[in-house]
Design a protein around this motif. Sequence first.
Motif, PDB file in Angstrom:
ATOM      1  N   ARG A 148       0.818  -1.222   0.000  1.00 34.79           N
ATOM      2  CA  ARG A 148       0.000   0.000   0.000  1.00 34.79           C
ATOM      3  C   ARG A 148       0.847   1.266   0.000  1.00 34.79           C
ATOM      4  NH1 ARG A 148       0.348   1.939   5.064  1.00 34.79           N
ATOM      5  NH2 ARG A 148       0.916   0.480   6.743  1.00 34.79           N
ATOM      6  N   ARG A 149       2.132   1.139   0.355  1.00 35.53           N
ATOM      7  CA  ARG A 149       2.995   2.312   0.398  1.00 35.53           C
ATOM      8  C   ARG A 149       3.804   2.493  -0.894  1.00 35.53           C
ATOM      9  NH1 ARG A 149       6.916   2.734   5.101  1.00 35.53           N
ATOM     10  NH2 ARG A 149       7.172   4.758   4.068  1.00 35.53           N
ATOM     11  N   LEU A 150       3.553   1.665  -1.880  1.00 36.35           N
ATOM     12  CA  LEU A 150       4.272   1.763  -3.151  1.00 36.35           C
ATOM     13  C   LEU A 150       3.305   2.148  -4.264  1.00 36.35           C
ATOM     14  CD1 LEU A 150       6.852   1.391  -4.855  1.00 36.35           C
ATOM     15  CD2 LEU A 150       6.245  -1.036  -5.076  1.00 36.35           C
ATOM     16  N   GLU A 151       3.729   3.080  -5.082  1.00 37.24           N
ATOM     17  CA  GLU A 151       2.924   3.510  -6.230  1.00 37.24           C
ATOM     18  C   GLU A 151       3.849   3.600  -7.442  1.00 37.24           C
ATOM     19  OE1 GLU A 151      -0.506   6.570  -6.155  1.00 37.24           O
ATOM     20  OE2 GLU A 151       1.260   7.731  -6.770  1.00 37.24           O
ATOM     21  N   ILE A 152       3.374   3.107  -8.576  1.00 38.55           N
ATOM     22  CA  ILE A 152       4.154   3.228  -9.802  1.00 38.55           C
ATOM     23  C   ILE A 152       3.539   4.284 -10.697  1.00 38.55           C
ATOM     24  CG2 ILE A 152       4.928   0.834  -9.702  1.00 38.55           C
ATOM     25  CD1 ILE A 152       2.941   0.221 -11.963  1.00 38.55           C
ATOM     26  N   GLU A 153       4.399   4.987 -11.439  1.00 39.97           N
ATOM     27  CA  GLU A 153       3.953   6.015 -12.378  1.00 39.97           C
ATOM     28  C   GLU A 153       4.424   5.624 -13.774  1.00 39.97           C
ATOM     29  OE1 GLU A 153       5.263   9.853 -11.190  1.00 39.97           O
ATOM     30  OE2 GLU A 153       4.272   9.799  -9.228  1.00 39.97           O
ATOM     31  N   LEU A 154       3.506   5.683 -14.735  1.00 42.20           N
ATOM     32  CA  LEU A 154       3.861   5.350 -16.113  1.00 42.20           C
ATOM     33  C   LEU A 154       3.043   6.198 -17.060  1.00 42.20           C
ATOM     34  CD1 LEU A 154       2.145   2.040 -17.193  1.00 42.20           C
ATOM     35  CD2 LEU A 154       1.628   3.146 -15.031  1.00 42.20           C
ATOM     36  N   THR A 155       3.602   6.421 -18.239  1.00 40.79           N
ATOM     37  CA  THR A 155       2.922   7.251 -19.232  1.00 40.79           C
ATOM     38  C   THR A 155       2.002   6.395 -20.100  1.00 40.79           C
ATOM     39  OG1 THR A 155       4.658   6.951 -20.886  1.00 40.79           O
ATOM     40  CG2 THR A 155       4.928   8.772 -19.325  1.00 40.79           C
ATOM     41  N   GLU A 156       1.054   7.066 -20.720  1.00 36.89           N
ATOM     42  CA  GLU A 156       0.142   6.351 -21.606  1.00 36.89           C
ATOM     43  C   GLU A 156       0.887   5.843 -22.841  1.00 36.89           C
ATOM     44  OE1 GLU A 156      -4.416   6.821 -23.267  1.00 36.89           O
ATOM     45  OE2 GLU A 156      -3.297   8.602 -22.661  1.00 36.89           O
ATOM     46  N   THR A 157       1.964   6.520 -23.232  1.00 33.29           N
ATOM     47  CA  THR A 157       2.773   6.053 -24.354  1.00 33.29           C
ATOM     48  C   THR A 157       3.331   4.663 -24.077  1.00 33.29           C
ATOM     49  OG1 THR A 157       3.392   8.332 -24.850  1.00 33.29           O
ATOM     50  CG2 THR A 157       4.750   6.589 -25.820  1.00 33.29           C
ATOM     51  N   ALA A 158       3.766   4.420 -22.825  1.00 35.72           N
ATOM     52  CA  ALA A 158       4.273   3.096 -22.454  1.00 35.72           C
ATOM     53  C   ALA A 158       3.183   2.047 -22.567  1.00 35.72           C
ATOM     54  CB  ALA A 158       4.826   3.141 -21.029  1.00 35.72           C
ATOM     55  N   LEU A 185      -9.515   8.404 -23.465  1.00 31.33           N
ATOM     56  CA  LEU A 185     -10.538   8.104 -22.468  1.00 31.33           C
ATOM     57  C   LEU A 185     -10.761   6.598 -22.367  1.00 31.33           C
ATOM     58  CD1 LEU A 185     -13.129  10.924 -23.266  1.00 31.33           C
ATOM     59  CD2 LEU A 185     -11.260  10.921 -21.604  1.00 31.33           C
ATOM     60  N   GLU A 186     -10.500   5.878 -23.448  1.00 31.46           N
ATOM     61  CA  GLU A 186     -10.658   4.427 -23.431  1.00 31.46           C
ATOM     62  C   GLU A 186      -9.679   3.792 -22.447  1.00 31.46           C
ATOM     63  OE1 GLU A 186     -11.488   0.449 -24.063  1.00 31.46           O
ATOM     64  OE2 GLU A 186     -12.678   2.276 -24.375  1.00 31.46           O
ATOM     65  N   THR A 187      -8.467   4.339 -22.347  1.00 31.89           N
ATOM     66  CA  THR A 187      -7.487   3.811 -21.401  1.00 31.89           C
ATOM     67  C   THR A 187      -7.961   4.019 -19.969  1.00 31.89           C
ATOM     68  OG1 THR A 187      -5.680   4.289 -22.953  1.00 31.89           O
ATOM     69  CG2 THR A 187      -5.085   3.937 -20.654  1.00 31.89           C
ATOM     70  N   LEU A 188      -8.515   5.192 -19.704  1.00 34.20           N
ATOM     71  CA  LEU A 188      -9.054   5.455 -18.371  1.00 34.20           C
ATOM     72  C   LEU A 188     -10.228   4.536 -18.060  1.00 34.20           C
ATOM     73  CD1 LEU A 188      -8.930   9.358 -18.269  1.00 34.20           C
ATOM     74  CD2 LEU A 188      -7.411   7.751 -17.106  1.00 34.20           C
ATOM     75  N   ARG A 189     -11.031   4.233 -19.072  1.00 39.32           N
ATOM     76  CA  ARG A 189     -12.172   3.347 -18.850  1.00 39.32           C
ATOM     77  C   ARG A 189     -11.725   1.910 -18.625  1.00 39.32           C
ATOM     78  NH1 ARG A 189     -14.749  -0.541 -20.939  1.00 39.32           N
ATOM     79  NH2 ARG A 189     -13.260  -0.639 -22.651  1.00 39.32           N
ATOM     80  N   ALA A 190     -10.668   1.478 -19.358  1.00 39.69           N
ATOM     81  CA  ALA A 190     -10.254   0.082 -19.320  1.00 39.69           C
ATOM     82  C   ALA A 190      -9.509  -0.284 -18.051  1.00 39.69           C
ATOM     83  CB  ALA A 190      -9.380  -0.229 -20.535  1.00 39.69           C
ATOM     84  N   PHE A 191      -8.889   0.716 -17.402  1.00 41.23           N
ATOM     85  CA  PHE A 191      -8.079   0.379 -16.226  1.00 41.23           C
ATOM     86  C   PHE A 191      -8.364   1.375 -15.096  1.00 41.23           C
ATOM     87  CE2 PHE A 191      -4.338   0.345 -13.523  1.00 41.23           C
ATOM     88  CZ  PHE A 191      -4.138  -1.018 -13.342  1.00 41.23           C
TER      89      PHE A 191
END
Length: 647
Positions: free
Chosen positions: A501-511, A545-551
Motif C-alpha cells: 500500500r505504500r508503493l505507487e508506480i507512475e507510467l505514461t500512456e505512451t508506455a 478516455l478508453e485507457t481510463l475506462r479500461a483500467f
Amino acid sequence: MGTQRVGWTFLTAVGAGATIWCTHFVAMLAYQAKVAVTLDPVLTIASLIIAVVGTGLGFGVALVRRHILFHVTGGLIVGTAISAMHYVGMAAYRVDGIVEWRWPYVLASLVCAALFSGAAAAMLGTDRSIKYRRLIGAALLVAAIALLHFVGMTALRITPLALSQTPLDPGQLHALGLATSLVGLVVIGAGVSAAFIDRKTRSDAMEKLHHMAMNDALTGLPNRISFQRKLDRLLDKARISGSELALIAIDLDRFKEVNDIHGHKAGDDVLVAFARRMRQEVGEQGFVARLGGDEFVALRPYVDRDELATLVTGLDAVLKAPLRLGSFDAHLGASIGVAIYPQDATTADMLSNNADLAMYRAKGSSIFGPCYFDPEQDDAVRERRELANDLRHAIDANQLDVHYQVQASVVTGEVTGYEALLRWQHPERGDVPPEIFIAIAEENGLILSLDEWVLRRACADATGWDHQTKVAVNVSPVQLAHAGLPQLFHQVMLDTGLPPRRLEIELTETAIMADRDRALHVLRQIKALGVGVALDDFGTGYSSLETLRAFPFDKIKIDRVFASELESSPEATAIVRAVLALGKSLSIPVLAEGIETDRQLEVLQREGCDEAQGFLLGYPASGPVSGQSPFGDAKPLPQQASAEQVA
C-alpha cells in the motif's frame, strides 16, 4: 594421453631394441673370426628381449618428468641395455677357440655406452629451442651403440682350436645376415610408418582445430581473431605501399525480429545467407568476418574512392534485398559505418572504433544509408558510448542516488507521498541530467537494470522513514513490457519489507499503448499485489478516455506544461478544469505537476485539484524525508533558474 604415451613408448622400444639387436648381429656375422662359428638360439633371443625391454624401460623413465635427472637416468638405462644385449649376444657367439677378454676395453665400452646414451637422452629431452637437437641426440645414440661394439670387439681375442662338426658355412652366414637385416628393416619401416601416420593425423587434427579457432562455426567466415590478424597484416602492407584501406562495420537491422517471430533456426539461416552475399560482394580482394551475433566487418584495400563507394553501395544493396527463407520473406537491411586508413585513423584499434562510431550513427540516422566516419558528428556518438560504459559501472558500483520530491494535498496540505527521482553525479562530468542518461540506458540495454536499481533503493529508503507515506517510482516502457515485472515487484517488497500500500508506480500512456492489452494485463497483476498505479504526464500523449475506462488508475498526473501556463493561458486553465472534472466523474484523484508559484497553487485550489507537486512545495532532495506539510516552508522558484536546471 597416458595410454597414447605408453603405446608410443612400446613402439619405440620395439623399434629401437630390434634395430640395436640387428646392428649387433649383422656386424657380428660380418666379423671374420677365422674359426667355425655357431649361434646359441636361446641366448640370441634373450639378447633381443634385453634390447627391447631395456630401451623401453629407459625411455619410460626419461618420459616420467621433464627434468634433466630423469632424462639422464633413462639414458643410462638405455646404455646399460645396449651393453647387456651386446655381451649376452657375444655369449651366444660360439667359436671353436679360446675366447679371452681384455677387461680395460670391456670397462671402456660400458662407460662409452652409458655416457653417450645419457647425453643422447638429455639432448632429446632438453629445451626445444636448441637447433638440431634431434639430430644431435640421434648421433649421440648411434655413437653409444658403435663405440660399445667396436671397443667391445677390441676387447675380444680368439685363439683357434679344432674345427666344429656343425659350423655355419659362408652361405648360411649370408642368409642369416640377410634375414636379420630384413627383420630390422621391417621393424624400422613399421616404426617410421607409424610415426608418419601419427604426424599426419596430428597435422589434420591441428588443422581442423586451427580452422575452428579462426573461423565462425555457423557461417564459415573468419572470426574476430582472424579479423584482428588480417587487419594488422593489411595495415602493415598499407603503411609500406602508402595505399588506403577501408574498414566497414556492419550491423544487421531487425534481426531480433526474425529470431523472436520465426525462431533461432530462421535467424541462423539469415546469417548464413547474408554472409554468403557479403563474401560474394566483397570479392577475392576483400575480407569479410563475423564478429559475433549479427555484427560483421569487411576489409578492402582500394585504389580510388569511386571503387570504395561502389563496394559500400553494393553491400548496402545486397543486405537490403529481400531474402526468401521457407515460407517467409526477410527484409532486414543493415547499418553500415566506414572508416579509412590513414585518413580516419593510423592504428588498428582506432580504425575499428571509428568504423563502429560511424555505424552507430548510421543506426540512429534518418538517412537510412551507410555513414562514413566524421570526427565532428561521431564525437557525440563516442561521448554517448563512454557515458554508457560509465553508467554501467555506476549501476554495478552503486554510485547513483535517488532524490525525493514531496506530493501534498492541495486542500489540507497533508503529505500524500514522495516521488523517487534518479540522479547521477558523474565523478568527472559532474551532474548528468536524467533526460540524457535515461535515453543512453534505453539505447544500450541498461534500462531494466537501472529501473530495478531505483525500485529497490526507493523501497529500502521508504522502509526506514518514520512516517507511512507512499513512495512513487517511475516505470519505463521497456520495464512495463517485461513479463517478469509483477514478480519483480513482489520480490522487492519481500526483500525490503515495504507494504504494497505504500508503493505507487507512475507510467505514461505512451508506455501502455506500445502493447496495450499486454500492458493492461501486467498492470492488473501489479495492482492485485496492492500497489497503486498512477497515469503520468496526462494531457501530452494519447490522453485516451478508453485507457481510463479500461483500467482503474489510482491517480492521474497532469503534465507540468499546463501548470506553467495557468497564470497566463485561459486555455490551459480550461484543460486542467476538464481533466479535474473527468477525474471526479471517474473517482480518480488528480495531481498537478510543476507547481512553482503561489498563483498556480491558488488556481488549483479554486478548481478543486486533489494533489500538487513542484518546486513551490519542495525541491527533490536526497536523504531522509520529514513527512511534514510543505506549505509552511514553501519558497517560490528563483527567477534566474528554470525547472529543468533545478531538476
